[in-house]
Scaffold this motif. Structure first.
Motif, mmCIF file in Angstrom:
data_model
loop_
_atom_site.group_PDB
_atom_site.id
_atom_site.type_symbol
_atom_site.label_atom_id
_atom_site.label_comp_id
_atom_site.label_asym_id
_atom_site.label_seq_id
_atom_site.Cartn_x
_atom_site.Cartn_y
_atom_site.Cartn_z
ATOM 1 N N LEU A 145 -43.277 11.404 -24.840
ATOM 2 C CA LEU A 145 -41.966 11.643 -25.446
ATOM 3 C C LEU A 145 -42.076 12.755 -26.491
ATOM 4 C CD1 LEU A 145 -39.287 10.149 -24.989
ATOM 5 C CD2 LEU A 145 -39.808 8.742 -26.969
ATOM 6 N N LYS A 146 -43.112 12.662 -27.330
ATOM 7 C CA LYS A 146 -43.260 13.640 -28.420
ATOM 8 C C LYS A 146 -43.637 15.013 -27.888
ATOM 9 C CE LYS A 146 -44.103 10.668 -32.367
ATOM 10 N NZ LYS A 146 -44.825 9.410 -32.046
ATOM 11 N N ALA A 147 -44.356 15.060 -26.764
ATOM 12 C CA ALA A 147 -44.776 16.358 -26.221
ATOM 13 C C ALA A 147 -43.571 17.190 -25.771
ATOM 14 C CB ALA A 147 -45.728 16.138 -25.039
ATOM 15 N N ARG A 148 -42.479 16.516 -25.391
ATOM 16 C CA ARG A 148 -41.242 17.198 -24.993
ATOM 17 C C ARG A 148 -41.490 18.304 -23.979
ATOM 18 N NH1 ARG A 148 -37.278 15.218 -27.709
ATOM 19 N NH2 ARG A 148 -35.866 16.663 -26.691
ATOM 20 N N ALA A 173 -37.984 6.885 -22.635
ATOM 21 C CA ALA A 173 -38.748 5.673 -22.348
ATOM 22 C C ALA A 173 -37.772 4.510 -22.429
ATOM 23 C CB ALA A 173 -39.860 5.496 -23.367
ATOM 24 N N MET A 174 -38.010 3.486 -21.633
ATOM 25 C CA MET A 174 -37.049 2.381 -21.629
ATOM 26 C C MET A 174 -37.680 1.089 -21.119
ATOM 27 S SD MET A 174 -35.041 3.973 -18.406
ATOM 28 C CE MET A 174 -35.419 5.605 -19.023
ATOM 29 N N ALA A 175 -37.002 -0.028 -21.418
ATOM 30 C CA ALA A 175 -37.414 -1.332 -20.895
ATOM 31 C C ALA A 175 -36.211 -2.250 -20.900
ATOM 32 C CB ALA A 175 -38.529 -1.919 -21.760
ATOM 33 N N SER A 184 -18.696 -19.429 -27.831
ATOM 34 C CA SER A 184 -20.048 -19.870 -28.122
ATOM 35 C C SER A 184 -21.000 -18.712 -27.819
ATOM 36 C CB SER A 184 -20.387 -21.102 -27.293
ATOM 37 O OG SER A 184 -19.893 -20.945 -25.995
ATOM 38 N N PRO A 185 -22.195 -18.733 -28.428
ATOM 39 C CA PRO A 185 -23.119 -17.613 -28.198
ATOM 40 C C PRO A 185 -23.520 -17.507 -26.741
ATOM 41 C CG PRO A 185 -24.167 -19.401 -29.427
ATOM 42 C CD PRO A 185 -22.724 -19.736 -29.333
ATOM 43 N N PHE A 186 -23.822 -16.311 -26.290
ATOM 44 C CA PHE A 186 -24.283 -16.130 -24.916
ATOM 45 C C PHE A 186 -25.323 -15.017 -24.846
ATOM 46 C CE2 PHE A 186 -20.377 -13.787 -25.650
ATOM 47 C CZ PHE A 186 -20.612 -12.532 -25.128
ATOM 48 N N LEU A 187 -26.084 -15.017 -23.759
ATOM 49 C CA LEU A 187 -27.157 -14.023 -23.597
ATOM 50 C C LEU A 187 -26.666 -12.850 -22.760
ATOM 51 C CD1 LEU A 187 -30.096 -16.455 -22.814
ATOM 52 C CD2 LEU A 187 -29.937 -14.971 -24.816
ATOM 53 N N ILE A 188 -27.077 -11.642 -23.122
ATOM 54 C CA ILE A 188 -26.730 -10.484 -22.303
ATOM 55 C C ILE A 188 -27.978 -9.675 -21.965
ATOM 56 C CG2 ILE A 188 -24.311 -10.139 -22.961
ATOM 57 C CD1 ILE A 188 -25.328 -8.169 -25.082
ATOM 58 N N ASP A 189 -27.942 -9.050 -20.793
ATOM 59 C CA ASP A 189 -29.021 -8.156 -20.368
ATOM 60 C C ASP A 189 -28.658 -6.729 -20.705
ATOM 61 O OD1 ASP A 189 -31.035 -9.729 -19.087
ATOM 62 O OD2 ASP A 189 -29.527 -10.242 -17.582
ATOM 63 N N GLY A 190 -29.648 -5.973 -21.137
ATOM 64 C CA GLY A 190 -29.382 -4.575 -21.449
ATOM 65 C C GLY A 190 -30.672 -3.787 -21.462
ATOM 66 N N ARG A 191 -30.664 -2.660 -22.127
ATOM 67 C CA ARG A 191 -31.827 -1.786 -22.093
ATOM 68 C C ARG A 191 -32.156 -1.256 -23.478
ATOM 69 N NH1 ARG A 191 -34.476 -1.278 -17.633
ATOM 70 N NH2 ARG A 191 -32.807 -2.687 -17.054
ATOM 71 N N TYR A 192 -33.451 -1.266 -23.789
ATOM 72 C CA TYR A 192 -33.951 -0.598 -24.976
ATOM 73 C C TYR A 192 -34.408 0.772 -24.501
ATOM 74 C CZ TYR A 192 -34.503 -5.583 -26.059
ATOM 75 O OH TYR A 192 -34.301 -6.939 -26.214
ATOM 76 N N THR A 193 -33.914 1.839 -25.125
ATOM 77 C CA THR A 193 -34.270 3.155 -24.613
ATOM 78 C C THR A 193 -34.248 4.204 -25.715
ATOM 79 O OG1 THR A 193 -33.773 4.775 -22.890
ATOM 80 C CG2 THR A 193 -31.898 3.638 -23.870
ATOM 81 N N SER A 197 -48.904 -2.736 -20.490
ATOM 82 C CA SER A 197 -47.890 -1.824 -19.951
ATOM 83 C C SER A 197 -46.582 -2.575 -19.769
ATOM 84 C CB SER A 197 -48.355 -1.230 -18.628
ATOM 85 O OG SER A 197 -48.437 -2.237 -17.645
ATOM 86 N N TRP A 198 -45.482 -1.954 -20.151
ATOM 87 C CA TRP A 198 -44.168 -2.599 -20.019
ATOM 88 C C TRP A 198 -43.026 -1.616 -20.008
ATOM 89 C CZ3 TRP A 198 -40.639 -3.016 -24.406
ATOM 90 C CH2 TRP A 198 -41.117 -2.397 -25.574
ATOM 91 N N LEU A 199 -43.288 -0.312 -20.234
ATOM 92 C CA LEU A 199 -42.197 0.665 -20.357
ATOM 93 C C LEU A 199 -42.018 1.498 -19.106
ATOM 94 C CD1 LEU A 199 -43.206 1.841 -23.913
ATOM 95 C CD2 LEU A 199 -41.051 0.679 -23.354
ATOM 96 N N GLN A 200 -40.772 1.818 -18.810
ATOM 97 C CA GLN A 200 -40.513 2.796 -17.763
ATOM 98 C C GLN A 200 -40.249 4.141 -18.450
ATOM 99 O OE1 GLN A 200 -38.294 -0.312 -17.559
ATOM 100 N NE2 GLN A 200 -40.345 -0.977 -17.003
#
Lengths: 414, 436
Positions: free
Chosen positions: B89-92, B99-101, B115-124, B248-251
C-alpha cells in the motif's frame, strides 16, 4: 424352440446405420445411467449418515450476547435455568457446536507429546504428521453427553472435577470410538493422554460409539472429542431435550424466555430449529441433487425408450408385406413377436457392450474431476438389465402390431 | 424453391404426426435441460464489474515457510498478511491500491425500539471506492489521510442508511457500531457485483452485499470481528493476529491501466519478495510471486460449485442422446420415403434438391423443438430459482442466452438432419423405380 438369428442379422445389415445409431444411443444412455445410479447411491448414503445424536428429541436455539463485559458462565447458567422451566424440557445444555450446525472448532491433535511438538515445530498441517489428526471439539456444559444421547462404550461421563472455564485448562476428554482407534491404533485409549490446543496433556476418560463432526469432510467424519467446559465465546447454542412432539411448541416459547432473562442478545431466527430441521437444511443441496440426478436418468431412459419404440414402429410398417409373406408361409404370431424382440435384444446388447466401456471411461473422468471413487462392478449389470428390460418393453407395442398383420397382406401390392 | 421445400417439409411432418411430436419432444427436452444449466453457468461466470475488470489485479506473494504443506483446497497465501499489505500500500506502485477484509459489527439502531442486529461489511482503505467505481448516492468515501488518522467514519449501503435513519439524510449523522460511534461520510447507491469478487473464499459470494465500509486501520485498532479466513502459521495470540507477519487474512487489489504497468508491477512483486527473502522473512523463491487478473482470481477460488458443472455435463450428454435419437428417427423416416424420393430423382431432381428438401424438414423440427426447449428452459430456471443456493436468484436468461438456445436447437437438428438427408439423397433412382 430354435432361434434362427440369420434372417435377423441379414435384415439388420440393410439398416446398418439406423441400427448403429440406436446402438450408440443405448450405449451412451447405459454409460450415463450406471454412473448416475452410482452417484445417487453415494449421495443417499451421505444424506443418511448416522450422527450418533438422538436427533428426534433435540432442538437448538442460538444466542449471541451483545455486551462485551457480560459474565458468560453466569449468563449461561441463568439462561439454562430459565429454559428448564419451559414445560416439556427434559434437559438444557449450553454447547459451542452441534453436528450439522455449521460452525466448528478444530485442533491439531496428537497421541504423544513428542508428535505434538514436532508438528508445532515443523509447522506442518497436523493431519500430515504421523500420530496426529485434525479433530473437532464439542465444548459443552454439564450433561452434554446425556442430552445429545451419545452412547458411552467405555469409561465414564464427565464429573464435576472435570469441568473447566478455559480451553487451555481442559484436562479430560471423551472421544469418539473411531478417533480412539486412529490415535492409539487399536490399543485401549482409556486413561491415555492426548495433546491438542494448548499442548497440555488431556486424559481420555470415556469413549462414545459415534459422534459426527459439525461439517462433513470426505470419510474422516468421526474425528471428534468432547470437552467439559461451557462455550468460551458470546455465541452459544442451547440444546434442549424433550419429547419429539413437544419440540415445536418449546421452540416457540424459548426465544421469549431468553429475552425475558436479558435483552442484551441476538437470537437469529435461522438458529432456532429442531435437530430434524437442522439435518434437513444441512443436506438440502444433496437432496436437490439426488432429485435432479434421478430426473435426468429417467429422462434419458424415456428418450431412449422413445427412440426404440419409434424405430421399431417404422420397421414394422416397412416390413408389413414381408411379415405378411412369412405369416402366409406358416410363421405363427409368436414367431413374428419373437423376431422383433430378438432383433431389439441384439441391438441393445451391442449398445450395452459399448456402453460398459463408455461407463468406465466416464467413471475415470469423474474420478479425476469430481473425486468420485471407482465405479463398483455391480453397477454395470444394473445398467444392462435396466436397458434390456426397457428395450423389450419399448418394442412390445410395435412387435404386437406386427404379429397381428394378417397373412392376406402378402397378396396385396404395397 | 425453398418455400416449396418448406411446405413439403410441413406436409411430411403432418403425415407422421406421432413421430414428429416424438422428435420435437426429444429435442425440446435436450435443449431445455442444456440451456438451463448453461444459463446457470453463464450467470455464475459472468463479469462482476463490466468495463473495469480488465484493469483490476490481485497480487500474490508467498510468506509461508518452506516446510508448510497446504491442504489441497485452501492456501493461506491466497490472502495477505498485515505487514505485506501495508508495504504494498505504501509503495504506491499502482494507479490505485486497496487492502480489505470482511467484517461483522453490531448495530444499535437509533430509531425507536429496534433491537440490536449484526451487519456484514468491509474494512478497507481509501482507494476502494474509486478503484472499483463504486457509485455514491450521497457524500463520498474517505481519504488516505483518514486511514492514517484512524478516523472513526463509515460509509453505509442505501438499505442500511434507510433502516437506520429513515428518509432523512444519513451523511453527517452518527451511528453506533459495536461500542464506538462513527460519523457517516457517504451512502453508496445500489451496487452489487456478482459474484462478490473482492472478498475471500469463505464468504458468501453470490447474492451478498456489504452493508458498511470503514477504514481498515480502525478495525485493526479496535480489533473488530473479521468474517473471513484467518490462517496462522506461527504462534500468534488472538489479540495480535491482525497485525502479525505470520497470519494472512487480507485481500489486496490494485488497478493497473496498461500492459507496461502490469509488467512493471509484476517485477515489483518479485523484487519485494526477493527483498523479504534477503531479510529472512520469506523462505520461498521470489519467482513464485504472481499478479492474477480478476478472472484468474475468480477461477482460483472455484466459485462455480462442482455440482453445477456435473449438472451441465449431464444436461449436455442428455442433449447428445436426444440428437442421436433424432438422427436415427429421421434416417428411418427419410429412407422409408426412398420410393417417393427416387421418383423425384427420376423426374430430374438433383441430389442437392433432395438434400435441401430433407434438410428443411430437419430445420423445421429444430425451430419447433427450439421453442419448446426455450419454454422448458424457463421452467427449469424457475425451478433453479426455488433452490436455497445463494446463486439461485441470479438464474434467468438474457438475450444472448435466448439467442443461443435457438442456435443450439437449430444446430443440433441440422446436425441430426445432415446424415439422414445426405444418405437419402444418395438413393439411386433406377433401383427404386423397379420396386414400384
Amino acid at each position: 424352440m430354435t432361434l434362427n438369428l440369420r434372417p435377423i442379422l441379414v435384415s439388420l445389415r440393410h439398416h446398418k446405420l439406423t441400427a448403429f445409431l440406436l446402438l450408440l444411443q443405448v450405449a451412451v444412455t447405459c454409460a450415463i445411467v450406471s454412473n448416475v445410479t452410482f452417484i445417487v447411491e453415494r449421495r443417499i448414503e451421505r444424506v443418511n449418515v448416522i450422527s450418533g445424536v438422538d436427533e428426534s428429541s433435540l432442538s437448538v436455539i442460538g444466542s449471541a450476547v451483545t455486551r462485551k463485559d457480560e459474565n458468560l458462565p453466569a449468563r449461561y447458567a441463568t439462561d439454562l435455568t430459565a429454559l428448564r422451566t419451559i414445560p416439556g424440557v427434559q434437559m438444557a445444555v449450553a454447547v459451542d457446536s452441534v453436528p450439522f450446525g455449521g460452525s466448528e472448532s478444530s485442533y491439531g491433535t496428537c497421541a504423544s507429546k513428542q508428535d505434538f511438538e514436532q508438528a508445532m515445530a515443523s509447522r506442518t498441517a497436523f493431519s500430515k504428521q504421523g500420530g496426529c489428526l485434525q479433530v473437532d471439539t464439542y465444548a459443552g456444559s454439564a450433561g452434554q453427553i446425556e442430552a445429545l444421547g451419545l452412547k458411552l462404550v467405555a469409561g465414564r461421563d464427565f464429573v464435576d472435577d472435570d469441568y473447566v472455564t478455559d480451553s487451555d485448562h481442559v484436562h479430560s476428554t471423551v472421544i469418539s470410538r473411531e478417533l480412539a482407534q486412529r490415535l492409539f491404533h487399536g490399543e485401549s485409549a482409556l486413561g491415555k493422554e492426548l495433546y491438542s490446543g494448548s499442548g497440555k496433556p488431556i486424559r481420555v476418560v470415556g469413549i462414545v460409539d459415534t459422534l459426527l463432526r459439525p461439517q462433513l469432510r470426505g470419510d474422516k467424519n468421526q474425528y471428534t472429542m468432547l470437552w467439559p467446559m461451557s462455550p468460551g465465546y458470546g455465541n452459544v447454542i442451547y440444546l434442549l431435550k424433550s419429547a419429539p412432539g413437544d419440540r415445536e411448541r418449546i421452540l416457540k416459547q424459548a426465544p421469549d424466555v431468553l429475552l425475558g432473562q436479558s435483552r442484551e442478545r441476538i437470537i437469529d431466527v435461522d438458529g432456532v430449529s429442531t435437530f430434524t430441521q437442522l439435518r434437513m437444511k444441512y443436506f438440502r443441496r444433496d437432496v436437490t441433487m439426488i432429485g435432479l440426478l434421478i430426473a435426468s436418468a429417467l429422462g434419458l431412459l424415456f428418450v431412449t425408450a422413445l427412440g426404440v419404440a419409434g424405430l421399431a414402429n417404422f420397421w414394422v410398417q416397412q416390413r408389413t408385406r414381408q411379415i405378411g409373406i412369412r405369416r402366409a408361409i406358416g410363421a405363427t404370431q409368436g414367431d413374428i413377436l419373437r423376431y422383433f424382440h430378438v432383433e431389439n435384444f441384439l441391438i441393445v446388447t451391442g449398445g450395452i457392450v459399448l456402453g460398459m466401456f463408455l461407463a468406465l471411461m466416464l467413471n475415470i473422468f469423474l474420478m479425476k474431476y469430481y473425486e468420485l471413487p471407482r465405479l463398483p462392478g455391480v453397477y454395470l449389470p444394473i445398467g444392462a438389465i435396466l436397458l434390456w428390460t426397457l428395450g423389450q418393453l419399448a418394442v412390445l407395442g410395435p412387435a404386437w402390431r406386427a404379429a397381428r398383420v394378417p397373412p392376406v397382406v402378402a397378396t396385396r401390392s404395397s | 424453391m425453398l418455400s416449396y421445400y418448406w411446405s413439403l417439409a410441413l406436409h411430411s411432418m403432418w403425415r407422421s404426426k406421432v413421430l414428429t411430436v416424438l422428435m420435437v419432444v426429444a429435442i425440446g427436452l435436450g435443449i431445455g435441460a442444456s440451456m438451463t444449466m448453461l444459463t446457470v453457468l453463464h450467470v455464475m461466470s459472468g463479469d462482476p464489474l463490466p468495463g473495469r475488470s480488465h484493469v483490476l489485479f490481485y497480487p500474490h506473494v508467498d510468506p509461508l515457510p518452506l516446510k508448510f504443506s497446504t491442504a489441497a483446497d485452501y492456501d493461506p497465501a491466497d490472502n495477505m498478511t498485515w505487514p505485506d499489505a501495508m508495504a504494498l500500500l505504501k509503495a504506491r506502485r499502482a494507479t490505485r491500491q486497496a487492502a480489505m477484509a470482511g467484517g461483522e459489527v453490531l448495530v444499535r439502531a437509533p430509531l425507536h425500539g429496534n433491537s440490536p442486529f449484526l451487519i456484514d461489511g468491509r474494512y478497507t482503505t481509501a482507494d476502494f471506492f474509486a478503484m472499483f467505481g463504486v457509485p455514491f448516492a450521497a457524500g463520498e468515501g474517505w481519504s488516505a489521510d483518514d486511514d492514517a488518522a484512524r478516523a472513526r467514519l463509515v460509509v453505509l449501503s442505501t438499505s442500511l442508511a434507510r433502516k437506520l435513519f429513515g428518509d432523512a439524510g444519513a451523511v453527517g449523522r452518527s451511528v453506533r457500531l459495536d461500542d464506538t460511534d462513527y460519523r457517516v461520510v457517504g451512502v453508496i447507491a445500489d451496487w452489487q457485483p456478482e459474484p462478490l469478487f473482492y472478498s475471500d473464499s469463505v464468504s458468501r459470494t453470490f447474492g451478498a452485499t456489504d452493508q458498511f465500509f470503514m477504514p481498515l486501520s480502525v478495525a485493526v485498532d479496535l480489533k473488530l470481528a473479521g468474517t473471513g479466513n484467518f490462517s496462522g502459521w506461527g504462534h500468534d495470540e488472538d489479540n495480535t493476529k491482525m497485525v502479525s507477519p505470520t497470519t494472512s487474512w487480507l485481500q489486496f487489489w490494485v488497478q493497473l491501466d496498461s500492459p507496461d504497468a502490469v509488467a512493471a508491477y509484476r517485477q515489483f512483486l518479485v523484487d519485494y519478495s526477493a527483498q523479504q527473502k534477503a531479510l529472512g522473512r520469506f523462505e520461498r523463491e521470489p519467482s513464485q510471486a504472481r499478479l492474477d487478473t480478476l478472472a484468474q482470481r475468480l477461477d482460483h477460488q472455484h466459485l462455480v460449485p462442482g455440482d453445477v458443472r456435473l449438472q451441465l455435463w449431464l444436461a449436455l450428454s442428455f442433449l447428445v442422446v436426444c440428437v442421436l435419437n433424432i438422427v436415427a428417427l429421421l434416417l428411418a423416416k427419410f429412407l422409408r420415403r426412398s420410393g417417393e424420393l427416387s421418383v423425384r430423382r427420376a423426374l430430374g431432381a438433383r441430389r442437392r434438391d433432395i438434400f435441401l428438401q430433407l434438410g428443411m424438414e430437419a430445420l423445421a423440427i429444430g425451430v419447433i423443438g427450439g421453442v419448446l426447449g426455450l419454454l422448458l428452459a424457463q421452467v427449469g430456471l424457475w425451478s433453479v430459482r426455488q433452490r436455497p443456493d445463494d446463486y439461485a436468484q441470479l438464474a434467468s436468461m438474457d438475450v444472448s442466452m435466448l439467442a443461443m438456445t435457438f442456435a443450439l436447437s437449430i444446430a443440433a437438428c441440422l446436425l441430426a438432419g445432415f446424415i439422414p438427408a445426405w444418405r437419402a439423397s444418395r438413393v439411386p433412382p433406377a433401383l427404386q423405380m423397379k420396386q414400384l
